[in-house]
Design a protein around this motif. Structure first.
Motif, mmCIF file in Angstrom:
data_model
loop_
_atom_site.group_PDB
_atom_site.id
_atom_site.type_symbol
_atom_site.label_atom_id
_atom_site.label_comp_id
_atom_site.label_asym_id
_atom_site.label_seq_id
_atom_site.Cartn_x
_atom_site.Cartn_y
_atom_site.Cartn_z
ATOM 1 N N SER A 138 0.762 -1.205 -0.243
ATOM 2 C CA SER A 138 0.403 -0.226 0.187
ATOM 3 C C SER A 138 0.643 1.727 -0.084
ATOM 4 C CB SER A 138 -0.914 0.242 1.137
ATOM 5 O OG SER A 138 -0.160 0.089 2.427
ATOM 6 N N TRP A 170 -7.216 -1.613 -10.034
ATOM 7 C CA TRP A 170 -6.871 -1.992 -8.918
ATOM 8 C C TRP A 170 -5.844 -0.990 -7.882
ATOM 9 C CZ3 TRP A 170 -7.631 -6.302 -5.409
ATOM 10 C CH2 TRP A 170 -6.976 -6.375 -4.913
ATOM 11 N N PRO A 171 -6.840 0.808 -7.540
ATOM 12 C CA PRO A 171 -6.676 1.708 -7.219
ATOM 13 C C PRO A 171 -5.662 1.354 -5.936
ATOM 14 C CG PRO A 171 -8.886 1.190 -7.170
ATOM 15 C CD PRO A 171 -8.265 0.166 -7.813
ATOM 16 N N ARG A 172 -4.669 1.980 -5.505
ATOM 17 C CA ARG A 172 -4.332 1.976 -4.038
ATOM 18 C C ARG A 172 -4.954 1.983 -2.887
ATOM 19 N NH1 ARG A 172 -0.374 6.918 -2.590
ATOM 20 N NH2 ARG A 172 0.512 6.118 -0.402
ATOM 21 N N PHE A 173 -6.413 2.670 -2.763
ATOM 22 C CA PHE A 173 -7.270 2.665 -1.258
ATOM 23 C C PHE A 173 -7.736 1.350 -1.703
ATOM 24 C CE2 PHE A 173 -10.517 3.164 -4.894
ATOM 25 C CZ PHE A 173 -11.301 2.610 -4.740
ATOM 26 N N VAL A 174 -7.992 0.253 -2.390
ATOM 27 C CA VAL A 174 -8.028 -0.517 -2.431
ATOM 28 C C VAL A 174 -7.112 -1.982 -1.274
ATOM 29 C CG1 VAL A 174 -9.052 -3.265 -3.671
ATOM 30 C CG2 VAL A 174 -9.405 -1.264 -4.553
ATOM 31 N N THR A 175 -6.073 -1.887 -1.840
ATOM 32 C CA THR A 175 -4.637 -2.208 -0.783
ATOM 33 C C THR A 175 -4.917 -1.919 0.178
ATOM 34 O OG1 THR A 175 -3.127 -2.411 -3.491
ATOM 35 C CG2 THR A 175 -2.346 -2.360 -0.953
ATOM 36 N N GLN A 176 -5.058 -0.054 0.186
ATOM 37 C CA GLN A 176 -4.970 -0.238 1.822
ATOM 38 C C GLN A 176 -6.223 -0.428 3.150
ATOM 39 O OE1 GLN A 176 -4.983 4.746 1.103
ATOM 40 N NE2 GLN A 176 -2.241 4.245 0.772
ATOM 41 N N ARG A 219 3.450 3.595 -4.384
ATOM 42 C CA ARG A 219 2.894 4.572 -5.087
ATOM 43 C C ARG A 219 2.103 4.343 -6.055
ATOM 44 N NH1 ARG A 219 4.044 5.874 -0.755
ATOM 45 N NH2 ARG A 219 5.399 7.609 -0.219
ATOM 46 N N SER A 260 -0.286 2.553 -9.020
ATOM 47 C CA SER A 260 -1.358 1.876 -9.235
ATOM 48 C C SER A 260 -2.286 1.722 -9.774
ATOM 49 C CB SER A 260 -3.270 2.736 -7.749
ATOM 50 O OG SER A 260 -2.770 4.117 -8.874
ATOM 51 N N SER A 261 -3.575 1.468 -10.869
ATOM 52 C CA SER A 261 -4.026 1.039 -11.849
ATOM 53 C C SER A 261 -5.468 1.660 -11.679
ATOM 54 C CB SER A 261 -3.527 -0.330 -12.530
ATOM 55 O OG SER A 261 -4.367 -1.039 -12.034
ATOM 56 N N ARG A 262 -6.469 0.796 -12.834
ATOM 57 C CA ARG A 262 -7.506 1.363 -12.955
ATOM 58 C C ARG A 262 -8.711 0.014 -11.903
ATOM 59 N NH1 ARG A 262 -9.109 3.112 -19.028
ATOM 60 N NH2 ARG A 262 -7.420 1.119 -19.079
#
Length: 184
Positions: free
Chosen positions: A17, A26-32, A20, A22-24
């Motif tokens: 997370s 799998w956005p970073r907020f999903v991992t967080q 820096r 990310s992709s459409r």
């Protein structure tokens, strides 16, 4: 083993997370969010694990053995490593819940104790676990180590890209100017 797998996922997602990229899909907020939710589940299982170890009278584990390492009568080294893991996880959870009260670097440095907690928990399970020498158990443990190592390698591999992006961003340029001014 379930707790080890959840803690491994929590550590790996926590590391990832911070990447820096990310992709459409799998956005970073999903991992967080996955990191936080899996961590919450792992902490709940850790509490249940510790409570059941104290309640069960098969071996002599007292309630303070959950918090004070290497003082227990039963397998003091391995139990102590589990206690250390619990203590590190408590520190990680408390700093995670109060993140806004810390400077970013301070919070990150304290939060990194989760690696120590994960490693101590891994050693605890290997040393005191009833199935720890079984082939399947060793395979799961090796896989967990591999997942954490892989996530750290991915994270370390992004440092160069992040530095280049930061230098070319407006916030990075302001930070560089501020650092140059401080150096004078």
């Amino acid at each position: 083993m379930i707790l080890l797998v959840l803690m491994t996922l929590s550590v790996a997602l926590g590391v990832l997370s911070t990447v820096r990229a990310s992709s459409r899909l799998w956005p970073r907020f999903v991992t967080q969010h996955l990191h936080r939710n899996i961590s919450l589940l792992a902490v709940a299982l850790l509490i249940a694990h510790a409570a059941l170890a104290v309640i069960d009278e098969f071996v002599n584990i007292r309630w303070w053995d959950v918090f004070v390492p290497f003082r227990g009568e039963y397998e003091p080294l391995w139990l102590g490593l589990g206690t250390l893991a619990t203590d590190f996880i408590i520190v990680t959870v408390l700093t995670g819940l109060s993140r806004t009260r810390f400077r970013s670097r301070t919070w990150r440095a304290i939060h990194l104790t989760s690696y120590l907690g994960w490693g101590a928990g891994l050693a605890h399970g290997f040393g005191i676990g009833t199935d720890s020498r079984e082939t399947w158990s060793v395979a799961v443990s090796v896989l967990c180590v591999g997942v954490v190592v892989w996530s750290v390698v991915v994270r370390l591999g992004t440092f160069g890209t992040e530095r280049r992006l930061e230098r070319h961003s407006p916030a990075g340029s302001r930070r560089q100017a501020r650092d140059r001014e401080r150096a004078r």
